[in-house]
Design a protein around this motif. Structure first.
Motif, short mmCIF file in Angstrom:
data_model
loop_
_atom_site.label_atom_id
_atom_site.label_comp_id
_atom_site.label_asym_id
_atom_site.label_seq_id
_atom_site.Cartn_x
_atom_site.Cartn_y
_atom_site.Cartn_z
N GLU A 100 0.85 -1.19 0.00
CA GLU A 100 0.00 0.00 0.00
C GLU A 100 0.88 1.25 0.00
O GLU A 100 1.95 1.26 0.61
N ILE A 101 0.44 2.26 -0.71
CA ILE A 101 1.13 3.55 -0.73
C ILE A 101 0.39 4.44 0.27
O ILE A 101 -0.49 5.22 -0.08
N GLU A 102 0.73 4.29 1.54
CA GLU A 102 0.01 4.97 2.61
C GLU A 102 -0.02 6.48 2.45
O GLU A 102 -1.02 7.14 2.74
N ALA A 103 1.06 7.06 1.99
CA ALA A 103 1.15 8.52 1.89
C ALA A 103 0.17 9.08 0.87
O ALA A 103 -0.21 10.25 0.97
N PHE A 104 -0.29 8.27 -0.09
CA PHE A 104 -1.24 8.80 -1.06
C PHE A 104 -2.51 9.28 -0.37
O PHE A 104 -3.00 10.38 -0.63
N GLY A 105 -3.07 8.46 0.50
CA GLY A 105 -4.28 8.84 1.22
C GLY A 105 -4.07 10.08 2.07
O GLY A 105 -4.92 10.96 2.15
N THR A 106 -2.90 10.17 2.68
CA THR A 106 -2.58 11.33 3.52
C THR A 106 -2.49 12.59 2.68
O THR A 106 -3.08 13.63 3.01
N VAL A 107 -1.74 12.52 1.58
CA VAL A 107 -1.59 13.70 0.71
C VAL A 107 -2.94 14.08 0.10
O VAL A 107 -3.28 15.27 0.02
N PHE A 108 -3.74 13.09 -0.29
CA PHE A 108 -5.07 13.39 -0.84
C PHE A 108 -5.92 14.12 0.21
O PHE A 108 -6.64 15.07 -0.12
N THR A 109 -5.85 13.70 1.45
CA THR A 109 -6.60 14.35 2.52
C THR A 109 -6.14 15.80 2.68
O THR A 109 -6.97 16.71 2.85
N ILE A 110 -4.86 16.04 2.63
CA ILE A 110 -4.34 17.41 2.73
C ILE A 110 -4.87 18.27 1.59
O ILE A 110 -5.34 19.40 1.81
N VAL A 111 -4.83 17.75 0.37
CA VAL A 111 -5.37 18.47 -0.79
C VAL A 111 -6.86 18.74 -0.60
O VAL A 111 -7.35 19.86 -0.82
N SER A 112 -7.59 17.72 -0.16
CA SER A 112 -9.05 17.85 0.03
C SER A 112 -9.40 18.86 1.12
O SER A 112 -10.39 19.59 0.98
N MET A 113 -8.64 18.87 2.18
CA MET A 113 -8.91 19.82 3.27
C MET A 113 -8.94 21.26 2.76
O MET A 113 -9.76 22.06 3.21
N LYS A 114 -8.06 21.58 1.82
CA LYS A 114 -8.01 22.94 1.26
C LYS A 114 -9.27 23.26 0.46
O LYS A 114 -9.63 24.42 0.32
N LYS A 115 -9.94 22.23 -0.06
CA LYS A 115 -11.11 22.43 -0.91
C LYS A 115 -12.42 22.25 -0.17
O LYS A 115 -13.36 23.03 -0.37
N ILE A 116 -12.50 21.21 0.68
CA ILE A 116 -13.79 20.89 1.30
C ILE A 116 -13.74 20.86 2.83
O ILE A 116 -14.68 20.41 3.48
#
Length: 180
Positions: A100-116
């Motif tokens: 699993e690429i664990e950091a992908f979910g983390t980075v996606f969450t960071i990106v999403s936080m800025k939007k939603i």
């Protein structure tokens, strides 16, 4: 910070798009189409596209089939990453992952936080590797697909991106399966 090495040559990759939905058809699949449009605009190849119902075993079987296809380097799924009982895409992906690429979910969450904002906690976006293929499960909204592609994936799928990218290590993903 993303940086493109203009001295390096672009390397196109084959990307498959799987939409997970109990209700959508290809004509109504705005999220899948968002990914397809970005794949083409970036210069990559759309290797396959399909819609499947929210059925864990069927999703996992399709992921395995595409992982065995040498023309597919990446699988992007959209839909089924939420919290409801029918949302089983993440479980299907994890049934297939070798790593699993664990950091992908983390980075996606960071990106999403800025939007939603805090609504980002409801996403279970994830990524992994299986049989020499990258797999990413994205939420089922066009906005989430845009965010994942524009902020993360377009850079990691570009061989020229520095300091590192997914494409440069693609030939080594299955090295553990080769005879020594």
């Amino acid at each position: 910070m993303s940086r493109i090495d203009e001295n390096a040559e672009f390397v196109p990759i084959g990307i498959a798009v799987l939409t997970v939905s109990d209700t959508r058809s290809i004509e109504e699949d705005r999220s899948g189409q968002t990914l397809v449009d970005r794949i083409h605009a970036a210069g990559h190849t759309l290797a396959a596209r399909k819609i499947l119902r929210d059925e864990r075993a069927e999703i996992a079987a399709q992921l395995r089939e595409w992982c065995a296809d040498p023309t597919i380097d990446v699988i992007l799924s959209t839909g089924g990453t939420g919290l409801t009982g029918r949302d089983v895409t993440v479980e299907a992906h994890r049934d297939v992952y070798e790593k699993e690429i664990e950091a992908f979910g983390t980075v996606f969450t960071i990106v999403s936080m800025k939007k939603i904002g805090t609504s980002a906690v409801q996403s279970r976006a994830c990524g992994g590797v299986a049989n020499g293929t990258y797999l990413f499960a994205l939420p089922g909204s066009p906005g989430a697909c845009k965010d994942a592609w524009d902020e993360i994936l377009q850079w990691q799928f570009d061989y020229r991106h520095r300091p590192c990218n997914f494409v440069e290590i693609l030939p080594r993903l299955d090295e553990h399966m080769r005879r020594k």
